[in-house]
Write a protein that holds these residues in place. Sequence first.
Motif, short mmCIF file in Angstrom:
data_model
loop_
_atom_site.label_atom_id
_atom_site.label_comp_id
_atom_site.label_asym_id
_atom_site.label_seq_id
_atom_site.Cartn_x
_atom_site.Cartn_y
_atom_site.Cartn_z
N PRO A 62 30.28 34.05 39.07
CA PRO A 62 30.54 33.50 40.39
C PRO A 62 31.37 34.45 41.27
CG PRO A 62 31.27 32.00 38.63
CD PRO A 62 31.01 33.32 38.01
N VAL A 63 31.39 34.15 42.55
CA VAL A 63 32.07 35.01 43.51
C VAL A 63 33.57 35.09 43.20
CG1 VAL A 63 32.67 35.31 45.95
CG2 VAL A 63 30.40 34.48 45.30
N GLY A 64 34.06 36.31 43.09
CA GLY A 64 35.48 36.55 42.91
C GLY A 64 36.01 36.32 41.51
N ALA A 65 35.12 36.01 40.55
CA ALA A 65 35.59 35.62 39.21
C ALA A 65 35.98 36.79 38.33
CB ALA A 65 34.53 34.79 38.51
N GLY A 66 35.85 38.01 38.84
CA GLY A 66 36.24 39.18 38.06
C GLY A 66 35.13 39.68 37.15
N GLY A 67 35.30 40.91 36.70
CA GLY A 67 34.34 41.47 35.75
C GLY A 67 33.34 42.42 36.34
N GLY A 68 33.34 42.60 37.67
CA GLY A 68 32.44 43.57 38.28
C GLY A 68 32.80 44.98 37.82
N GLU A 69 31.81 45.75 37.41
CA GLU A 69 32.07 47.10 36.88
C GLU A 69 32.26 48.10 38.02
OE1 GLU A 69 29.14 48.37 34.10
OE2 GLU A 69 29.36 46.61 32.81
N VAL A 70 33.23 48.99 37.83
CA VAL A 70 33.48 50.09 38.76
C VAL A 70 33.48 51.38 37.95
CG1 VAL A 70 35.01 51.02 40.54
CG2 VAL A 70 34.94 48.55 40.13
N PRO A 71 32.32 52.03 37.80
CA PRO A 71 32.26 53.26 37.02
C PRO A 71 32.87 54.43 37.77
CG PRO A 71 30.10 52.76 37.94
CD PRO A 71 31.00 51.61 38.30
N PHE A 77 36.26 50.71 35.26
CA PHE A 77 37.25 49.71 35.63
C PHE A 77 36.52 48.40 35.92
CE2 PHE A 77 39.12 53.79 36.50
CZ PHE A 77 40.46 53.64 36.17
N TYR A 78 37.24 47.30 35.76
CA TYR A 78 36.64 45.99 35.98
C TYR A 78 37.48 45.21 36.99
CZ TYR A 78 34.05 47.20 31.80
OH TYR A 78 33.24 47.86 30.89
N GLY A 79 36.80 44.69 38.00
CA GLY A 79 37.49 43.92 39.02
C GLY A 79 38.14 42.68 38.42
N THR A 80 39.28 42.30 38.97
CA THR A 80 40.03 41.16 38.46
C THR A 80 39.57 39.85 39.10
OG1 THR A 80 41.72 41.59 40.13
CG2 THR A 80 42.08 42.52 37.94
N ASN A 81 39.97 38.77 38.48
CA ASN A 81 39.66 37.42 38.96
C ASN A 81 40.53 37.14 40.19
OD1 ASN A 81 39.43 34.63 39.35
ND2 ASN A 81 39.41 34.18 37.17
N ILE A 82 39.90 36.94 41.34
CA ILE A 82 40.64 36.65 42.57
C ILE A 82 40.33 35.24 43.09
CG2 ILE A 82 40.96 39.04 43.28
CD1 ILE A 82 38.55 38.70 45.19
N THR A 83 39.84 34.38 42.19
CA THR A 83 39.69 32.97 42.57
C THR A 83 41.03 32.27 42.40
OG1 THR A 83 39.17 32.05 40.37
CG2 THR A 83 37.35 33.06 41.61
N PRO A 84 41.21 31.09 42.98
CA PRO A 84 42.51 30.41 42.89
C PRO A 84 42.74 29.67 41.58
CG PRO A 84 41.04 29.20 44.35
CD PRO A 84 40.32 30.45 43.99
N ASP A 85 42.15 30.13 40.48
CA ASP A 85 42.49 29.55 39.19
C ASP A 85 43.96 29.88 38.89
OD1 ASP A 85 41.62 28.35 36.51
OD2 ASP A 85 42.57 30.23 35.90
N PRO A 86 44.78 28.89 38.53
CA PRO A 86 46.22 29.15 38.38
C PRO A 86 46.59 29.97 37.15
CG PRO A 86 45.71 26.88 37.80
CD PRO A 86 44.45 27.46 38.37
#
Length: 298
Positions: A62-71, A77-86
């Motif tokens: 899902p959108v913003g949930a993290g895990g997108g690869e950045v080679p 590198f992997y993008g972090t979770n930027i959803t409002p999960d506490p």
Amino acid sequence: HRNRCSRESASIGTMSHSVALLLVAGFALLLPRAAAAGDAARGAELFAIAAGCGCHTPDNGPVGAGGGEVPTPFGTFYGTNITPDPETGIGAWSDAEIAAAIRGGSLRDGSVESPAMPYYRYAGMADADVADLIAYLRSLPPVRRENRPHDVALPFARLGYRAWRLLFAPTVAAPATAPAAGLERGRYLADHVAICGDCHTPRDFFGVPEETLYHAGTGDGPEGADVPNITPHATGVGDWDAGDMMALLTYGMLPNFDNVQGWMAHVIDGRGGGPGYAKAPETDIRLISEYVLSVPPI
């Protein structure tokens, strides 16, 4: 006797009031953070201009949930979770903490983000725009997903990230509000929101952008792909007009009727269900297009 009862009643009343305050305060800590002071609707537009912050979204969402690869040449590198999960996202972060991460690379635990997160480009994002973007991020559905550790072969990586920021991150003064119109707004959006130079400007051995080759392209883009020269030079986009650039940024179509692929397709169409440039306001896409075609040809 009446005086003693009065004193006891007053004491009990005070105690009850204190207990009530403690209960309210404790309950408040369990609630999600209050909505940011910004405008979430405007934040959605900025999110699209920022290509949906696609590094933070995996290909299947899902959108913003993290895990997108950045080679990168230094590893993945992997993008972090930027959803409002506490617990696994930014739900427990204050607005100031989120802003510090976006523009300064500073994390809540006192560590520094890797330069794979281009905080040094977002550093120039206006205060009002950051507030709007944070308000939008708080409106995303919370997703419980742990952040994936980066796969890099750097010794003492966290110390290295701090040293990189100290040595190479430029000092940028963010304005209170963004420029409203003209080439100055186009420059602002291209440099500090859409961050075109993050891919289209080559980097040196240390991963530092070579600003003398601003937008001149590189043969060492994501996953080793060629990233084209987008300056108005004959080897770049010298024969394009603003309409051509808008067609690219909106539909992914080139003047020769071919279409873009790979990472450029991600930033235009969005990633994992998120928005891309195609969902950005047309007026802003035009201003970005006009600005990109106005830079010195290289």
